[in-house]
Design an enzyme around this catalytic site. Structure first.
Site, PDB file in Angstrom:
ATOM      1  N   ASP A   1       0.849  -1.182   0.000  1.00  0.00           N
ATOM      2  CA  ASP A   1       0.000   0.000   0.000  1.00  0.00           C
ATOM      3  C   ASP A   1       0.891   1.240   0.000  1.00  0.00           C
ATOM      4  O   ASP A   1       2.106   1.143   0.128  1.00  0.00           O
ATOM      5  CB  ASP A   1      -0.975  -0.010   1.180  1.00  0.00           C
ATOM      6  CG  ASP A   1      -0.288   0.047   2.526  1.00  0.00           C
ATOM      7  OD1 ASP A   1       0.902   0.401   2.580  1.00  0.00           O
ATOM      8  OD2 ASP A   1      -0.944  -0.261   3.531  1.00  0.00           O
ATOM      9  N   SER A   2       0.282   2.391  -0.152  1.00  0.00           N
ATOM     10  CA  SER A   2       1.059   3.613  -0.365  1.00  0.00           C
ATOM     11  C   SER A   2       1.446   4.313   0.924  1.00  0.00           C
ATOM     12  O   SER A   2       2.198   5.286   0.893  1.00  0.00           O
ATOM     13  CB  SER A   2       0.252   4.587  -1.217  1.00  0.00           C
ATOM     14  OG  SER A   2      -0.905   5.008  -0.497  1.00  0.00           O
TER      15      SER A   2
ATOM     16  N   ASP B   1      -3.009   8.330  -1.504  1.00  0.00           N
ATOM     17  CA  ASP B   1      -4.358   8.875  -1.388  1.00  0.00           C
ATOM     18  C   ASP B   1      -4.576   9.386   0.020  1.00  0.00           C
ATOM     19  O   ASP B   1      -3.796   9.106   0.925  1.00  0.00           O
ATOM     20  CB  ASP B   1      -5.409   7.806  -1.719  1.00  0.00           C
ATOM     21  CG  ASP B   1      -5.381   6.647  -0.720  1.00  0.00           C
ATOM     22  OD1 ASP B   1      -4.296   6.352  -0.175  1.00  0.00           O
ATOM     23  OD2 ASP B   1      -6.431   6.036  -0.479  1.00  0.00           O
TER      24      ASP B   1
ATOM     25  N   ASP C   1      -7.737  -7.643   1.801  1.00  0.00           N
ATOM     26  CA  ASP C   1      -6.734  -7.846   2.842  1.00  0.00           C
ATOM     27  C   ASP C   1      -7.278  -7.304   4.142  1.00  0.00           C
ATOM     28  O   ASP C   1      -8.181  -6.462   4.142  1.00  0.00           O
ATOM     29  CB  ASP C   1      -5.430  -7.109   2.496  1.00  0.00           C
ATOM     30  CG  ASP C   1      -5.543  -5.612   2.774  1.00  0.00           C
ATOM     31  OD1 ASP C   1      -4.986  -5.166   3.800  1.00  0.00           O
ATOM     32  OD2 ASP C   1      -6.192  -4.894   1.993  1.00  0.00           O
TER      33      ASP C   1
ATOM     34  N   CYS D   1      -5.613 -27.824   7.566  1.00  0.00           N
ATOM     35  CA  CYS D   1      -4.414 -27.133   8.012  1.00  0.00           C
ATOM     36  C   CYS D   1      -3.781 -27.909   9.163  1.00  0.00           C
ATOM     37  O   CYS D   1      -4.497 -28.410  10.052  1.00  0.00           O
ATOM     38  CB  CYS D   1      -4.751 -25.716   8.458  1.00  0.00           C
ATOM     39  SG  CYS D   1      -3.320 -24.764   9.028  1.00  0.00           S
TER      40      CYS D   1
ATOM     41  N   HIS E   1      -4.094 -20.694  11.955  1.00  0.00           N
ATOM     42  CA  HIS E   1      -5.447 -21.206  11.725  1.00  0.00           C
ATOM     43  C   HIS E   1      -6.317 -20.175  11.021  1.00  0.00           C
ATOM     44  O   HIS E   1      -6.980 -20.482  10.026  1.00  0.00           O
ATOM     45  CB  HIS E   1      -6.117 -21.614  13.032  1.00  0.00           C
ATOM     46  CG  HIS E   1      -7.601 -21.726  12.881  1.00  0.00           C
ATOM     47  ND1 HIS E   1      -8.204 -22.849  12.370  1.00  0.00           N
ATOM     48  CD2 HIS E   1      -8.607 -20.811  13.084  1.00  0.00           C
ATOM     49  CE1 HIS E   1      -9.514 -22.646  12.280  1.00  0.00           C
ATOM     50  NE2 HIS E   1      -9.776 -21.414  12.710  1.00  0.00           N
TER      51      HIS E   1
END
Length: 376
Positions: free
Chosen positions: A92-93, A146, A271, A311, A340
């Site tokens: 990200d910025s 931004d 995310d 998993c 997990h």
């Protein structure tokens, strides 16, 4: 970067596709674990690859710029080599981090002035500098600078904020196209649609972003205080305009329910720090609902953490054992919970993809939404 759309849902806006980068393919929809300072907290790269099955992770421009610094990253040959990760990375910025430093920053047309949370030193992020930093980091996908206004902002503030973001975007886009990658692999640039909770501003931003023809586009400034239903409405407004042949990235979202609702509305990439942050505090997300591992009810429950999961942590450890580790404040508890939760999130988006391709996402999603939203 290339994007191939493979399937669309018959009754929703959900889609399945593939993103192709020089560090590998990314099946979409996809969830991206957050590795803020060059590491996903408490998780080895091997576990990310083999157990969690992460296809792409994040790095944070603001944090990596401050520490270890771009000089170290450049000497290392970029973030991939520095952290030992051979799959794609998105950065990200730093705009959201600057937003969170409301008492330490000043926004001007030139850029964002801020003071480091580490030592108080003063810095300036311009749209051009943020591109240069991400060139030195070497991420596969970089984001435009931004401003992220609060979700409760009045229209006048949101209007001024969007105007500033659009001016920064033009400069960042021009500088991206005037510079070259440093490490031999291609980099993509994603503009970010802002506009707070106002449909007119969101539409305007989406149209101006779409006109650039970038490799992909992001939706920012959501999950920052507005109600979830408003967030979903803004996603719909924006995705009606953003081009269908480019991936759409919803930034910083969210719960399993948020993930499913975003996919339903045509989002491809997501995310959030929630799987690891909440996991470290004892909250586990599972296929059958949400568990607080400190609750007494798990003290003598020797069943697997998630009986349906493949998993390794879910096969090896019981609910009772994990609760014991949390009560004893053992560091292993946080690691198990993080692995997990991330594995669950990656499973959830892979299942969504499977049902989109299979044509029954519209039937599967309501059932799964009810399951993952329960409190156990």
């Amino acid at each position: 970067m290339e994007f191939k759309l493979e399937a669309t849902s018959c009754a929703t806006a959900a889609r399945a596709g593939r993103i192709f980068t020089d560090h590998g393919e990314i099946p979409t929809p996809i969830f991206m674990p957050v590795g803020t300072v060059g590491a996903v907290k408490g998780v080895h790269a091997r576990e990310l690859r083999d157990d969690i099955k992460a296809r792409i992770i994040l790095g944070n421009t603001y944090h990596l710029y401050l520490r270890p610094g771009t000089e170290i990253l450049r000497k290392a040959g970029g973030l991939h080599r520095f952290e030992g990760w051979d799959r794609p990375i998105l950065t990200d910025s730093g705009g959201f981090q600057v937003f969170s430093l409301s008492d330490r920053r000043k926004l001007t047309e030139e850029g964002a002035w801020f003071r480091s949370h580490i030592d108080g030193s003063k810095h300036l992020f311009t749209p051009e500098k943020v591109v240069d930093i991400q060139r030195e980091i070497g991420s596969d996908i970089m984001m435009a600078l931004d401003e992220c206004p609060p979700g409760t902002s009045e229209w006048g503030y949101a209007r001024k904020s969007l105007d500033l973001t659009m001016k920064w975007l033009r400069r960042g886009w021009d500088h991206f196209n005037a510079t070259e990658p440093l490490y031999g692999h291609r980099q993509a640039f994603f503009p970010i649609v802002q506009g707070c909770t106002y449909p007119d501003l969101r539409r305007e931003a989406a149209m101006r972003v779409a006109e650039l023809g970038a490799d992909g586009n992001a939706i920012g400034g959501l999950a920052v205080g507005e109600p979830a239903e408003v967030m979903y409405d803004m996603i719909e407004v924006v995705n009606e305009i953003l081009p269908a042949d480019k991936p759409r990235y919803l930034m910083g979202v969210g719960t399993p329910a948020n993930i499913l609702e975003a996919i339903d509305r045509g989002v491809d990439m997501m995310d959030c720090v929630m799987p690891t942050r909440n996991g470290r505090n004892g909250m586990l997300f599972t296929r059958n609902g949400i568990m607080n591992m400190r609750n007494l009810k798990w003290a003598d429950d020797f069943s697997p953490i998630d009986g349906e999961s493949d998993c390794f942590v879910d096969r090896v450890y019981s609910k009772a054992y994990l609760r014991h580790l949390f009560i004893a404040q053992e560091l292993l508890a946080m690691q198990i919970a993080s692995i997990h939760n991330l594995a669950f999130y990656l499973w959830l988006v892979s299942e969504a993809r499977r049902h989109i391709i299979g044509g029954d996402f519209h039937l599967w999603k309501p059932r799964m939404l009810e399951r993952v939203s329960r409190r156990l």
